[in-house]
Design a protein around this motif. Structure first.
Motif, PDB file in Angstrom:
ATOM      1  N   UNK A 155       0.824  -1.482  -0.094  1.00  0.00           N
ATOM      2  CA  UNK A 155       0.040  -0.008   0.029  1.00  0.00           C
ATOM      3  C   UNK A 155       0.729   1.386  -0.102  1.00  0.00           C
ATOM      4  N   UNK A 156       1.992   1.342   0.778  1.00  0.00           N
ATOM      5  CA  UNK A 156       2.773   2.504   1.048  1.00  0.00           C
ATOM      6  C   UNK A 156       3.475   2.546  -0.363  1.00  0.00           C
ATOM      7  N   UNK A 157       4.004   1.601  -0.952  1.00  0.00           N
ATOM      8  CA  UNK A 157       4.785   1.479  -2.172  1.00  0.00           C
ATOM      9  C   UNK A 157       3.782   2.185  -3.439  1.00  0.00           C
ATOM     10  N   UNK A 158       2.559   1.865  -3.432  1.00  0.00           N
ATOM     11  CA  UNK A 158       1.628   2.343  -4.463  1.00  0.00           C
ATOM     12  C   UNK A 158       1.576   3.782  -4.145  1.00  0.00           C
ATOM     13  N   UNK A 159       1.586   4.529  -3.018  1.00  0.00           N
ATOM     14  CA  UNK A 159       1.665   5.908  -2.772  1.00  0.00           C
ATOM     15  C   UNK A 159       2.859   6.692  -3.042  1.00  0.00           C
ATOM     16  N   UNK A 160       3.977   5.951  -2.755  1.00  0.00           N
ATOM     17  CA  UNK A 160       5.405   6.692  -2.784  1.00  0.00           C
ATOM     18  C   UNK A 160       5.581   6.557  -4.402  1.00  0.00           C
ATOM     19  N   UNK A 161       6.029   8.041  -5.004  1.00  0.00           N
ATOM     20  CA  UNK A 161       6.556   8.333  -6.201  1.00  0.00           C
ATOM     21  C   UNK A 161       7.532   7.053  -6.740  1.00  0.00           C
ATOM     22  N   UNK A 162       7.534   6.649  -7.889  1.00  0.00           N
ATOM     23  CA  UNK A 162       8.341   5.428  -8.524  1.00  0.00           C
ATOM     24  C   UNK A 162       9.891   5.970  -8.430  1.00  0.00           C
ATOM     25  N   UNK A 163      10.191   7.450  -8.737  1.00  0.00           N
ATOM     26  CA  UNK A 163      11.363   7.785  -8.990  1.00  0.00           C
ATOM     27  C   UNK A 163      12.338   7.649  -7.534  1.00  0.00           C
ATOM     28  N   UNK A 164      11.434   7.553  -6.465  1.00  0.00           N
ATOM     29  CA  UNK A 164      11.986   7.496  -5.121  1.00  0.00           C
ATOM     30  C   UNK A 164      12.211   6.031  -4.466  1.00  0.00           C
ATOM     31  N   UNK A 165      11.721   5.068  -5.525  1.00  0.00           N
ATOM     32  CA  UNK A 165      11.765   3.682  -4.901  1.00  0.00           C
ATOM     33  C   UNK A 165      11.995   2.889  -6.221  1.00  0.00           C
ATOM     34  N   UNK A 166      12.580   1.621  -5.826  1.00  0.00           N
ATOM     35  CA  UNK A 166      12.784   0.652  -6.902  1.00  0.00           C
ATOM     36  C   UNK A 166      12.013  -0.548  -6.622  1.00  0.00           C
ATOM     37  N   UNK A 167      11.459  -1.447  -7.581  1.00  0.00           N
ATOM     38  CA  UNK A 167      10.782  -2.550  -7.754  1.00  0.00           C
ATOM     39  C   UNK A 167      11.376  -3.490  -6.541  1.00  0.00           C
ATOM     40  N   UNK A 168      12.970  -3.483  -6.832  1.00  0.00           N
ATOM     41  CA  UNK A 168      13.717  -4.453  -5.746  1.00  0.00           C
ATOM     42  C   UNK A 168      13.512  -4.121  -4.336  1.00  0.00           C
ATOM     43  N   UNK A 169      13.478  -2.777  -4.208  1.00  0.00           N
ATOM     44  CA  UNK A 169      13.123  -2.351  -2.740  1.00  0.00           C
ATOM     45  C   UNK A 169      11.854  -2.977  -1.972  1.00  0.00           C
ATOM     46  N   UNK A 170      10.843  -2.814  -2.797  1.00  0.00           N
ATOM     47  CA  UNK A 170       9.690  -3.376  -2.287  1.00  0.00           C
ATOM     48  C   UNK A 170       9.420  -4.784  -2.027  1.00  0.00           C
ATOM     49  N   UNK A 171      10.159  -5.514  -3.217  1.00  0.00           N
ATOM     50  CA  UNK A 171      10.355  -6.881  -3.129  1.00  0.00           C
ATOM     51  C   UNK A 171      11.230  -7.406  -1.781  1.00  0.00           C
ATOM     52  N   UNK A 172      12.471  -6.765  -1.745  1.00  0.00           N
ATOM     53  CA  UNK A 172      13.163  -6.942  -0.387  1.00  0.00           C
ATOM     54  C   UNK A 172      12.363  -6.981   0.813  1.00  0.00           C
ATOM     55  N   UNK A 173      11.612  -5.694   0.675  1.00  0.00           N
ATOM     56  CA  UNK A 173      11.050  -5.500   1.996  1.00  0.00           C
ATOM     57  C   UNK A 173       9.697  -6.343   2.250  1.00  0.00           C
ATOM     58  N   UNK A 174       9.059  -6.830   1.302  1.00  0.00           N
ATOM     59  CA  UNK A 174       8.150  -7.809   1.356  1.00  0.00           C
ATOM     60  C   UNK A 174       8.444  -9.164   2.109  1.00  0.00           C
ATOM     61  N   UNK A 175       9.819  -9.478   1.440  1.00  0.00           N
ATOM     62  CA  UNK A 175      10.537 -10.816   1.840  1.00  0.00           C
ATOM     63  C   UNK A 175      10.970 -10.593   3.134  1.00  0.00           C
ATOM     64  N   UNK A 176      11.474  -9.479   3.564  1.00  0.00           N
ATOM     65  CA  UNK A 176      12.203  -9.286   4.688  1.00  0.00           C
ATOM     66  C   UNK A 176      11.216  -9.205   5.960  1.00  0.00           C
ATOM     67  N   UNK A 177       9.955  -8.531   5.694  1.00  0.00           N
ATOM     68  CA  UNK A 177       8.892  -8.517   6.819  1.00  0.00           C
ATOM     69  C   UNK A 177       8.344  -9.675   6.925  1.00  0.00           C
ATOM     70  N   UNK A 178       8.163 -10.549   6.000  1.00  0.00           N
ATOM     71  CA  UNK A 178       7.289 -11.710   6.035  1.00  0.00           C
ATOM     72  C   UNK A 178       8.204 -12.831   6.862  1.00  0.00           C
ATOM     73  N   UNK A 179       9.818 -12.768   6.694  1.00  0.00           N
ATOM     74  CA  UNK A 179      10.551 -13.569   7.155  1.00  0.00           C
ATOM     75  C   UNK A 179      10.335 -13.146   8.829  1.00  0.00           C
ATOM     76  N   UNK A 180      10.455 -12.021   9.120  1.00  0.00           N
ATOM     77  CA  UNK A 180      10.504 -11.448  10.553  1.00  0.00           C
ATOM     78  C   UNK A 180       9.207 -11.873  11.253  1.00  0.00           C
ATOM     79  N   UNK A 181       8.415 -11.641  10.302  1.00  0.00           N
ATOM     80  CA  UNK A 181       6.758 -11.735  11.171  1.00  0.00           C
ATOM     81  C   UNK A 181       6.503 -13.313  11.459  1.00  0.00           C
ATOM     82  N   UNK A 182       7.230 -13.999  10.530  1.00  0.00           N
ATOM     83  CA  UNK A 182       7.157 -15.608  10.650  1.00  0.00           C
ATOM     84  C   UNK A 182       7.995 -16.139  11.786  1.00  0.00           C
ATOM     85  N   UNK A 183       9.036 -15.601  12.080  1.00  0.00           N
ATOM     86  CA  UNK A 183      10.002 -15.874  13.206  1.00  0.00           C
ATOM     87  C   UNK A 183       9.444 -15.349  14.270  1.00  0.00           C
TER      88      UNK A 183
END
Length: 345
Positions: A155-183
């Motif tokens: 949701x936040x990635x959809x609001x942020x302008x694309x020039x400030x954020x890469x797709x890799x950043x979003x993927x990394x965040x999704x993977x990382x936060x899922x890992x931390x949440x599972x642990x």
């Protein structure tokens, strides 16, 4: 030439026959649904006979079937269970929670949820700057930890302008936060029990610190029903703040938030059903049936979540890529522990 009665029977069969769209949906989803339900039934059986939490069994058994997540026969059904059935189960929890349950928390813990969310967002930006990352990346990682994990990240990635954020950043965040949440789902109930917290306090801490709704539900009900109810309510308070955060992010970057700022339907349904539970007298038999249905739906959802969980993929970006999200996670946990010692114990 067909007999009139035969034509009538054929017409009646056509009316009552499933539509092609429904048949196609059933064909593409039945494999994953059957797998998730089977794991849930097995987990419930083991929980009844060995006294361990059904949701923990569901997660662990599901992870053993991770190889089926990418199969065409099961992929869509697994996603349906892990998302739609989860949200439906959470919505039905509204019929479990009474105003008396909420009053046990009091106003201070609710204010604490807001305060921890704000501090985690600020911390996310500060830590990102220390690591040489942008403010946008800090808002993305901090917001995903502070609110509701991968959903908040998208949701936040959809609001942020694309020039400030890469797709890799979003993927990394999704993977990382899922890992931390599972642990966290596995470790936090043990930690809070070690700290001597009662069920109500443990439920509050779980709801205030774990990222994704699914893991909050799994961790809360692994402690007790009371802890699960309080954890779910506390977690939904955080989710309800998502539109506020999205609006603030949109203002900061001077962009329109679009249609992403509405409350998720299951949060609205939870609030409505909670109001019905407290304002309308309902038969005990109905409440019992709905509660059992809700609980089983959640076990099915956790089973599907386990199937979707691959430890290899979670840690694929490498340890360094997860450090920032891990720091945000520990920062939120530290805030909650300090808050608990000052106001709850």
């Amino acid at each position: 030439m067909s007999h009139p009665d035969q034509r009538a029977l054929e017409a009646d069969a056509t009316v009552h026959a499933p539509t092609p769209r429904l048949l196609n949906w059933m064909q593409t989803h039945r494999g994953g649904i059957a797998l998730s339900v089977t794991i849930a039934l097995a987990s419930s059986f083991l929980a009844e006979h060995y006294g361990a939490p059904a949701m923990l069994f569901a997660l662990l058994i599901g992870m053993a079937f991770n190889f089926m997540n990418d199969m065409p026969q099961t992929a869509q059904g697994i996603s349906f269970c892990s998302r739609t059935l989860l949200r439906l189960g959470v919505a039905l929890l509204g019929l479990r929670l009474t105003f008396a349950d909420v009053s046990q928390l009091g106003i201070t813990p609710m204010v604490g949820v807001v305060a921890m969310l704000v501090l985690t967002l600020i911390g996310g930006v500060a830590f990102a700057r220390v690591f040489g990352r942008t403010t946008a990346f800090g808002l993305l990682t901090g917001g995903s930890v502070a609110i509701c994990g991968a959903s908040a990240a998208m949701a936040i990635a959809a609001v942020l302008p694309r020039k400030y954020l890469k797709e890799e950043d979003v993927l990394l965040t999704v993977v990382g936060v899922t890992a931390m949440s599972t642990l966290a789902m596995i470790a936090y109930p043990v930690l809070f029990r070690y700290l001597g917290l009662a069920d109500i306090e443990s439920g509050y801490m779980i709801g205030a610190t774990i990222h994704d709704v699914a893991q909050v539900v799994g961790a809360g009900y692994s402690v007790s029903d009371t802890a699960g109810d309080i954890a779910t309510f506390t977690k939904l308070l955080r989710v309800a703040l998502l539109p506020v955060v999205l609006t603030a992010v949109a203002i900061i970057f001077r962009k329109e938030a679009g249609g992403t700022a509405g409350l998720p339907w299951f949060v609205v349904a939870f609030i409505v059903l909670m109001g019905v539970r407290n304002l309308v007298p309902l038969p005990d038999g109905l409440l019992t049936h709905v509660n059992e249905t809700s609980r089983f739906l959640l076990v099915v959802a956790i089973s599907a979540l386990g199937v979707k969980t691959s430890l290899q993929r979670l840690f694929a970006p490498g340890v360094r890529g997860l450090i920032l999200i891990a720091i945000n996670t520990l920062f939120l946990l530290l805030q909650a522990i300090v808050f608990a010692h000052i106001f709850l114990l």
